[in-house]
Design a protein around this motif. Sequence first.
Motif, mmCIF file in Angstrom:
data_model
loop_
_atom_site.group_PDB
_atom_site.id
_atom_site.type_symbol
_atom_site.label_atom_id
_atom_site.label_comp_id
_atom_site.label_asym_id
_atom_site.label_seq_id
_atom_site.Cartn_x
_atom_site.Cartn_y
_atom_site.Cartn_z
ATOM 1 N N SER A 142 20.816 50.090 32.785
ATOM 2 C CA SER A 142 21.307 51.424 32.446
ATOM 3 C C SER A 142 22.809 51.531 32.657
ATOM 4 O O SER A 142 23.428 52.497 32.259
ATOM 5 C CB SER A 142 20.596 52.474 33.293
ATOM 6 N N HIS A 143 23.396 50.526 33.314
ATOM 7 C CA HIS A 143 24.820 50.547 33.604
ATOM 8 C C HIS A 143 25.318 49.109 33.621
ATOM 9 O O HIS A 143 24.603 48.208 34.069
ATOM 10 C CB HIS A 143 25.041 51.217 34.974
ATOM 11 N N HIS A 167 27.392 47.673 35.508
ATOM 12 C CA HIS A 167 27.638 47.172 36.863
ATOM 13 C C HIS A 167 26.456 47.548 37.751
ATOM 14 O O HIS A 167 25.886 48.628 37.620
ATOM 15 C CB HIS A 167 28.914 47.770 37.449
ATOM 16 N N VAL A 168 26.133 46.665 38.674
ATOM 17 C CA VAL A 168 25.064 46.970 39.628
ATOM 18 C C VAL A 168 25.573 48.072 40.546
ATOM 19 O O VAL A 168 26.649 47.958 41.130
ATOM 20 C CB VAL A 168 24.681 45.720 40.444
ATOM 21 N N MET A 169 24.802 49.131 40.622
ATOM 22 C CA MET A 169 25.226 50.255 41.450
ATOM 23 C C MET A 169 24.162 50.522 42.508
ATOM 24 O O MET A 169 22.992 50.661 42.197
ATOM 25 C CB MET A 169 25.437 51.504 40.594
ATOM 26 N N ASN A 170 24.595 50.582 43.746
ATOM 27 C CA ASN A 170 23.713 50.895 44.856
ATOM 28 C C ASN A 170 24.252 52.106 45.583
ATOM 29 O O ASN A 170 25.471 52.313 45.655
ATOM 30 C CB ASN A 170 23.630 49.718 45.839
ATOM 31 N N ASN A 171 23.355 52.896 46.126
ATOM 32 C CA ASN A 171 23.799 54.001 46.951
ATOM 33 C C ASN A 171 24.365 53.452 48.251
ATOM 34 O O ASN A 171 23.807 52.535 48.847
ATOM 35 C CB ASN A 171 22.637 54.950 47.268
ATOM 36 N N VAL A 172 25.464 54.005 48.672
ATOM 37 C CA VAL A 172 26.072 53.593 49.925
ATOM 38 C C VAL A 172 25.867 54.733 50.907
ATOM 39 O O VAL A 172 26.322 55.853 50.679
ATOM 40 C CB VAL A 172 27.577 53.309 49.744
#
Length: 99
Positions: free
Chosen positions: A54-55, A57-62
């Motif tokens: 869906s994006h 770049h890998v996005m994680n909640n911080v």
Amino acid sequence: MSDITAADVAHLANLARIDLTDDEVDLMTEQLGSIQFLIEKVSEVATPEIPPASHPHVMNNVFRPDEIGEVLDRADALAGAPDQDGEQFRVPAILGDEQ
């Protein structure tokens, strides 16, 4: 070449109740054809080994722990207010009698 015709665009515009001129129909036909071409190009390189994303770049909640820090004193906050009523900010009313 695109499978989208001017008649298709005119039909869709009619269904969507969008009044397009002949020039706009021609422009939309060309633009939708370009989009269809790009989708076909992406489909050529999409393989089952590559999972959909869906994006890019890998996005994680911080997360970080909540810590109480310095807080602004009420008097200091109100000191910069253009108008105040005791211990509250005074702002213009935005609702009429319907509130």
